[in-house]
Structures are given as C-alpha cells and as structure tokens.
Motif scaffolding. Structure first.
Motif, PDB file in Angstrom:
ATOM      1  N   LEU B  87       0.760  -1.284   0.132  1.00 31.27           N
ATOM      2  CA  LEU B  87      -0.021  -0.154  -0.027  1.00 31.27           C
ATOM      3  C   LEU B  87       0.856   1.082  -0.061  1.00 31.27           C
ATOM      4  CD1 LEU B  87      -2.959   0.813   0.322  1.00 31.27           C
ATOM      5  CD2 LEU B  87      -2.772   0.788   2.605  1.00 31.27           C
ATOM      6  N   ASP B  88       0.467   2.392  -0.814  1.00 28.17           N
ATOM      7  CA  ASP B  88       1.373   3.236  -0.935  1.00 28.17           C
ATOM      8  C   ASP B  88       0.264   4.529  -1.396  1.00 28.17           C
ATOM      9  OD1 ASP B  88       2.506   1.906  -3.640  1.00 28.17           O
ATOM     10  OD2 ASP B  88       2.128   4.060  -3.983  1.00 28.17           O
ATOM     11  N   PHE B  89       0.714   5.832  -1.222  1.00 31.11           N
ATOM     12  CA  PHE B  89      -0.181   6.868  -1.373  1.00 31.11           C
ATOM     13  C   PHE B  89       0.742   8.092  -2.044  1.00 31.11           C
ATOM     14  CE2 PHE B  89      -3.375   5.935   1.532  1.00 31.11           C
ATOM     15  CZ  PHE B  89      -2.558   5.000   2.482  1.00 31.11           C
ATOM     16  N   GLY B  90       0.263   8.761  -3.202  1.00 30.64           N
ATOM     17  CA  GLY B  90       0.715   9.701  -3.803  1.00 30.64           C
ATOM     18  C   GLY B  90       0.039  10.979  -4.111  1.00 30.64           C
ATOM     19  N   LEU B  91       0.808  12.005  -4.098  1.00 31.79           N
ATOM     20  CA  LEU B  91       0.168  13.279  -4.114  1.00 31.79           C
ATOM     21  C   LEU B  91       1.175  14.245  -5.025  1.00 31.79           C
ATOM     22  CD1 LEU B  91      -2.046  15.159  -3.186  1.00 31.79           C
ATOM     23  CD2 LEU B  91      -0.775  15.612  -1.288  1.00 31.79           C
ATOM     24  N   GLN B  92       0.687  14.865  -6.064  1.00 32.47           N
ATOM     25  CA  GLN B  92       1.516  15.682  -6.912  1.00 32.47           C
ATOM     26  C   GLN B  92       0.761  17.195  -7.143  1.00 32.47           C
ATOM     27  OE1 GLN B  92       2.384  15.692 -11.336  1.00 32.47           O
ATOM     28  NE2 GLN B  92       3.749  14.208 -10.514  1.00 32.47           N
ATOM     29  N   PHE B  93       1.433  18.115  -6.962  1.00 35.08           N
ATOM     30  CA  PHE B  93       0.957  19.469  -7.177  1.00 35.08           C
ATOM     31  C   PHE B  93       1.809  20.144  -8.437  1.00 35.08           C
ATOM     32  CE2 PHE B  93      -1.731  20.338  -3.892  1.00 35.08           C
ATOM     33  CZ  PHE B  93      -1.805  19.853  -2.932  1.00 35.08           C
ATOM     34  N   LEU B  94       1.201  20.862  -9.101  1.00 33.22           N
ATOM     35  CA  LEU B  94       1.719  21.488 -10.381  1.00 33.22           C
ATOM     36  C   LEU B  94       1.362  23.018 -10.191  1.00 33.22           C
ATOM     37  CD1 LEU B  94       3.352  21.201 -13.103  1.00 33.22           C
ATOM     38  CD2 LEU B  94       1.301  21.170 -14.129  1.00 33.22           C
ATOM     39  N   ALA B  95       2.303  23.888 -10.353  1.00 32.67           N
ATOM     40  CA  ALA B  95       1.949  25.305 -10.626  1.00 32.67           C
ATOM     41  C   ALA B  95       2.414  25.719 -11.941  1.00 32.67           C
ATOM     42  CB  ALA B  95       2.739  25.947  -9.627  1.00 32.67           C
ATOM     43  N   LYS B  96       1.474  25.940 -12.692  1.00 35.91           N
ATOM     44  CA  LYS B  96       1.370  26.444 -14.173  1.00 35.91           C
ATOM     45  C   LYS B  96       0.391  27.230 -14.652  1.00 35.91           C
ATOM     46  CE  LYS B  96       2.110  24.415 -18.760  1.00 35.91           C
ATOM     47  NZ  LYS B  96       3.481  24.680 -18.774  1.00 35.91           N
ATOM     48  N   GLU B  97       0.888  28.197 -15.280  1.00 31.55           N
ATOM     49  CA  GLU B  97      -0.132  29.114 -15.893  1.00 31.55           C
ATOM     50  C   GLU B  97      -1.292  28.619 -16.737  1.00 31.55           C
ATOM     51  OE1 GLU B  97       0.603  32.865 -15.450  1.00 31.55           O
ATOM     52  OE2 GLU B  97      -0.935  33.666 -16.667  1.00 31.55           O
ATOM     53  N   THR B  98      -2.511  28.424 -16.294  1.00 34.04           N
ATOM     54  CA  THR B  98      -3.532  28.012 -17.342  1.00 34.04           C
ATOM     55  C   THR B  98      -4.770  28.886 -16.866  1.00 34.04           C
ATOM     56  OG1 THR B  98      -4.271  26.270 -15.712  1.00 34.04           O
ATOM     57  CG2 THR B  98      -2.805  25.685 -17.268  1.00 34.04           C
ATOM     58  N   TYR B  99      -5.656  29.027 -17.865  1.00 36.31           N
ATOM     59  CA  TYR B  99      -6.826  29.578 -17.707  1.00 36.31           C
ATOM     60  C   TYR B  99      -7.800  28.945 -16.698  1.00 36.31           C
ATOM     61  CZ  TYR B  99     -11.655  31.621 -19.565  1.00 36.31           C
ATOM     62  OH  TYR B  99     -12.855  32.226 -19.560  1.00 36.31           O
ATOM     63  N   LYS B 100      -8.170  29.966 -15.716  1.00 31.65           N
ATOM     64  CA  LYS B 100      -9.190  29.451 -14.617  1.00 31.65           C
ATOM     65  C   LYS B 100      -8.542  28.308 -13.878  1.00 31.65           C
ATOM     66  CE  LYS B 100     -13.698  30.608 -16.267  1.00 31.65           C
ATOM     67  NZ  LYS B 100     -15.286  30.226 -16.388  1.00 31.65           N
ATOM     68  N   ASN B 101      -7.311  28.781 -13.439  1.00 24.50           N
ATOM     69  CA  ASN B 101      -6.397  27.775 -12.778  1.00 24.50           C
ATOM     70  C   ASN B 101      -7.103  28.055 -11.363  1.00 24.50           C
ATOM     71  OD1 ASN B 101      -4.496  26.215 -11.816  1.00 24.50           O
ATOM     72  ND2 ASN B 101      -2.841  27.711 -12.175  1.00 24.50           N
ATOM     73  N   SER B 102      -6.787  27.052 -10.470  1.00 22.97           N
ATOM     74  CA  SER B 102      -7.648  26.745  -9.213  1.00 22.97           C
ATOM     75  C   SER B 102      -6.492  25.727  -8.419  1.00 22.97           C
ATOM     76  CB  SER B 102      -8.687  26.041  -9.292  1.00 22.97           C
ATOM     77  OG  SER B 102      -8.931  24.832  -9.846  1.00 22.97           O
ATOM     78  N   LEU B 103      -6.901  25.679  -7.003  1.00 18.76           N
ATOM     79  CA  LEU B 103      -6.164  24.498  -6.251  1.00 18.76           C
ATOM     80  C   LEU B 103      -6.465  23.182  -6.856  1.00 18.76           C
ATOM     81  CD1 LEU B 103      -4.057  24.251  -3.995  1.00 18.76           C
ATOM     82  CD2 LEU B 103      -6.082  24.363  -2.404  1.00 18.76           C
ATOM     83  N   ASP B 104      -7.740  22.949  -7.189  1.00 18.18           N
ATOM     84  CA  ASP B 104      -8.226  21.659  -7.536  1.00 18.18           C
ATOM     85  C   ASP B 104      -7.373  21.084  -8.717  1.00 18.18           C
ATOM     86  OD1 ASP B 104     -10.584  20.263  -9.472  1.00 18.18           O
ATOM     87  OD2 ASP B 104     -10.111  19.347  -7.776  1.00 18.18           O
ATOM     88  N   LYS B 105      -7.332  22.215  -9.874  1.00 24.49           N
ATOM     89  CA  LYS B 105      -6.652  21.736 -10.862  1.00 24.49           C
ATOM     90  C   LYS B 105      -5.171  21.453 -10.716  1.00 24.49           C
ATOM     91  CE  LYS B 105      -9.239  24.097 -14.533  1.00 24.49           C
ATOM     92  NZ  LYS B 105      -9.416  25.177 -15.595  1.00 24.49           N
ATOM     93  N   SER B 106      -4.502  22.211  -9.566  1.00 24.90           N
ATOM     94  CA  SER B 106      -3.060  21.986  -9.436  1.00 24.90           C
ATOM     95  C   SER B 106      -2.886  20.598  -9.064  1.00 24.90           C
ATOM     96  CB  SER B 106      -2.898  23.000  -8.382  1.00 24.90           C
ATOM     97  OG  SER B 106      -2.861  24.261  -8.923  1.00 24.90           O
TER      98      SER B 106
END
Lengths: 121, 414
Positions: B87-106
């Motif tokens: 069992l393992d868990f993964g979480l990845q965030f991305l900061a990138k300029e996109t239209y209507k960006n949001s934390l959810d999209k990140s």
C-alpha cells in the motif's frame, strides 16, 4: 576501465544474477529476486564515477539519461528510483545488515562480507 | 466592502517548494517511507505574430508577440508515502499558468495504490488516464528533448488525470517489460478563447498496452469518453437556430444537431521511441473521432529525430494536425434577416477547426545531471481558419499564416 561488481548479502539463496536480471531490478521493472524475495537496489552518490560507470556498462546510458528515465517513472507514479548512498563502504554495510539490499561497487573495494552476483562490463 | 484577494495556488506551491527545497537532497533520497521530489521548467517564449500566439494547450492564453516568462514555466512537487509493501499513497501538485487555474486543477495526482501482487496494482483517486505516450509526465520537461511537447498532438486535450481508478498489469516479455492499463473516471478542462468553454469529460474509459526495453518503447491505446461543452453563447446560438428553423429557415435545424453539447469522442493512438547511445527518435500518431462540431475529429502526429553528441543533442521535430472533415461552411440563409445569425454561427464553427503544421529545430544541453538547457525555434504554418490550437487576438484568422516562435528553457529536477 575499473570493473564494477554487483553484490548482495552472503546469506541469500541467490548465487548469481544475469545481466538482464540486474537491469530489471535497477530499471524498476522488477522488485524481487528470481526466487521471489524482495530486492531493494541502492545507488551510489549522483556525482560518483562508479555510478556513471555502472550505468554505462549496464545499459549504455549517461547519468542524465538515467535521471530522465527515473523522472519519467517517478512523476508518472510508476516506480521510485533506487535509494542513494555516499560510497561503496556504505553499500557494503547496508548489504551486510539487510538480505534484500543489492548494490554495486568497484572490484577493488570488494570485501569478504558480501557475495558477488554479477560482473558488469 | 473589503475585497479579499484570492490566494493563487501557484504561490502556495512555490511556498511549499521553497520550504522543502533547502532541506531536500537531489532526486535521490535516503532510506524513508516518505519521499518528496520535484521538477520544474523556467521558460522564455517569444512569438512574432500580433494576432496568433503560441500556447502549449488550448487551456492557456498567449503572450502573442511579447517576451513571456510565465506560460512555458512550471514547478511540480510530488510526495509519496509507502505504508507497506502493498500500500502506498501519492500526491502531486503542479503550478502552471492556465486559464481559470485553481487549487483543484493544481492537484495532478492524489491516489491510493494497492499492489495486489508484484504484477498487478489497483489505484484509486486522481489517477493517470495515460492515453498518449507522454500523458503521464507531460509537464516534466527534463524527461524529453524539446522545450514543449508537440502542440499539434498534445495541445487539443490538456488532460493528464481522471478522478476514478486504474488497473495496471506488468509482465516481463523478451528482454523488456510488457504493461497493460485500464482506466475509468471523469475529469474536466477549460478552453480559453473567443468562445471560452468548460468541457466536462464523463465515462472516460480507456486501455493501453505497451512494451519497453532499454532502447525501444512501444505503445498502443484506445479511449473513449462523453464530452459536454458548457458555454452559454453556444446554448443561446442553438436556441436561436432552432427558432429560425421554425420561422423561415428550416435548414438551420441541421446545424443545431451539430452544436450538440454532448458528444462521444474516441481516441486511437500509437507511439514508438528509439533511444540508443547515438539517436533519440520518437513518433506518435493519433486519430480522434467525434460527432460534434464543437470537438471535431482530427488526425495528428509528430516525428522527432535527435542526434546525441556528448552532452548536447540537437533535434528536428515535425508536428501536424488536421481536422478530418473540411471546415463547415454555413450556406446563405433564405432571408436577409437571418444573415447576422448565419455569420455568428459561422464564427463559432470557425473557432474549432484545426489545420496546422510545425517544423522545429533545437538542441538540448545537459549541463548538470539534473539540469538541462534547451533552445528551440518553431516555424508554424496555419491554414485559413485552421488555428484552433493557437490563441487568437480576435477570432479565427481568415487567411493562411506562418509564424515563428522562439523558446529557451531550463528544466530541472530536485
């Protein structure tokens, strides 16, 4: 060019690994030895000449290519790069204390505390 | 009234990055069940056209003919926790300029991974859809030769992950690894443009098979989904055409069907990579079939050839994308009163037509084990109205156009 040897714990069942089996473990394709026992590969330091020689001899790749390969696997969630340690002495110490660990060192650094599983040339 | 500033997700991610980066070793980590790794690109773009502008995907705006540092730059951070052998868990965030960006999209990945056995793994959460060869790591610039992914192939569907599940199977085959993957879930993305829209993708279902050894990578995939385009302008247009079909323009009804906000889209893709000590060659072909004018079907592909010369790899890259059908032309209405409606309908249809080719020349220089410097020049040929993949200052451009875009990037891992 220095010889590089792949080494493992002296008490494991496996006596030898083929080059393909070493590649499978070090390229994240397999996480076990051929007998099903867990295999935990370790790398040497990222700036190490030994590491550079190992991957050149094993898969004819540069360190940048290996880093790009592992970035592809890591950031797509498929696998994690081998653990990294500073030098060959630490590789030997880890192998002595853990039957799952497999590593590589220069032939001239070999001691009786470990078993040679493959010569990578 | 006090107006609170919305916290930009990019700032949150950059803060986390700086918090950890001073403490982190490079990509390798010491023994730990918990790992944090990251990637990033600092990129400069300069386009030469005032009306058409480069963008990586249709979810971005362009800077047109200005120097721009933000649109081809990003930073990502990934945390993994290995609770047990299974069992393992993964979480990845991305900061990138996109239209209507949001934390959810990140949030790119957020999953629980369960290894049923050494060959089979089940993953739940925000997981990979993986329709194309580079879908899963499309933002990790260090993994490929170019300053940006081939836009003709990767630009139209800026989706990497779905909320759902995937099932992966791996098996040794010959001297390599054979893998299959099934995925199911849902996701969405935003289209930036004159007719900006939100597209919801439901019932996303796909499968892929791949094989790779140290030199070759091969992949075939098929996926299908139900797309719903949400746009008030299109909804109003549909209603107006429907009304016109009753009041004196019966043929208008034919076009309301084409404006169907719901459509089934099917993707077929094949890819190959040859990576030897001297050459890096990669190509993909894709076929998209749809039943909607808002998401018309396309044939697209690219071929890249790189020659390795020590730490420098010069390359040449050709990409192409063409709508399967000719651009939809609305016939003249029977009454002058309907001309504005006909013109506006044609304007909407024109936003979704693709006919674009790009030839790129560039080089990658591996200056450090985890840092690469790249330069690239794109020469893009666009047919009349065929500029869906590009940003447009004021609607689709009615004539053929050529544009030049220059890129410099620094890609890194940490």
């Amino acid at each position: 060019m220095a010889d590089i040897v792949v080494i493992g714990n002296k008490d494991i069942e496996i006596k030898v690994l083929s080059k393909k089996q070493v590649i499978d473990i070090y390229m994240g394709r397999k996480s076990t030895f051929p007998n099903g026992q867990a295999a935990l590969p370790i790398d040497q330091d990222k700036d190490s000449t030994t590491r550079k020689l190992f991957y050149h001899n094993l898969v004819d790749k540069t360190i940048n290519e290996i880093n790009a390969y592992w970035a592809r696997l890591l950031f797509s969630g498929r696998a994690v790069a081998p653990l990294s340690v500073k030098n060959g002495s630490i590789v030997i110490d880890m192998i002595k204390n853990n039957k799952s660990v497999i590593g590589y060192i220069r032939l001239e650094d070999l001691t009786d505390d470990v078993r040679v599983l493959n010569h990578v040339d | 009234m006090i107006r609170r500033k919305k916290i930009r997700p990019e700032l949150i991610i950059l803060s986390i990055t700086f918090l950890f980066s001073a403490e982190l070793p490079a990509i390798e980590t010491t023994v730990s069940n918990f790992t944090i790794n990251g990637f990033g690109t600092l990129g400069l773009i300069r386009s030469t056209d005032k009306e058409l502008g480069f963008r990586e995907t249709i979810s971005q705006k362009s800077a047109f003919d200005k120097y721009d540092f933000s649109r081809n730059s990003d930073v990502g951070v990934q945390a993994n926790y290995y609770a047990t052998d299974k069992l393992d868990f993964g979480l990845q965030f991305l900061a990138k300029e996109t239209y209507k960006n949001s934390l959810d999209k990140s949030i790119q990945w957020a999953y629980i991974n369960y290894k049923v056995n050494p060959k089979v793994a089940l993953r739940l959460g925000r997981v990979s859809a993986g329709a194309f060869m580079m879908s899963d790591y499309r933002h990790v610039g260090f993994t490929h030769l170019w300053t940006h992914l081939p836009t003709e192939f990767y630009g139209a569907y800026p989706v990497k992950a779905i909320d759902g599940m995937n099932l992966m199977f791996n098996q040794s085959l010959f001297d390599g690894l054979f893998s299959t993957k099934l995925w199911f879930g849902r996701t969405n993305y935003d289209i930036y443009g004159e007719v900006a829209s939100k597209v919801n993708l439901d019932q996303v279902l796909g499968t892929s098979v791949s094989w790779e050894n140290d030199i070759w990578r091969l992949k075939l995939s098929y996926s299908q989904l139900k797309a719903r385009v949400k746009n008030n302008t299109i909804k109003s247009l549909e209603q107006e055409l429907q009304a016109a079909s009753i009041t004196g323009w019966p043929a208008a009804a034919n076009f309301t069907d084409l404006l169907n906000e719901d459509s089934i889209i099917r993707f077929y893709a094949a890819g190959v990579t040859y990576d030897s000590s001297n050459w890096l060659i990669q190509s993909e072909l894709g076929l998209v079939n749809t039943d909607s004018i808002l998401n018309p079907g396309t044939v697209s592909g690219y071929l890249s050839v790189g020659r390795k010369l020590g730490t420098v790899t010069p390359f040449i890259l050709g990409g192409w994308s063409k709508a399967q059908d000719s651009r939809l032309i609305m016939p003249a209405p029977p009454l002058i009163a309907y001309i504005p409606l006909q013109q506006f309908s044609q304007y909407v249809f024109n936003q979704n037509y693709t006919a674009q080719n790009t030839l790129s020349i560039g080089a990658r220089w591996d200056i450090q084990p985890t840092i690469a410097l790249k330069i690239q020049w794109d020469k893009t040929w666009v047919d009349a109205y065929g500029n869906k993949l590009l940003d447009k200052l004021s609607g689709a451009v009615a004539e053929k156009r050529q544009l030049d875009t220059f890129f410099i990037t620094v890609d890194f891992l940490f």
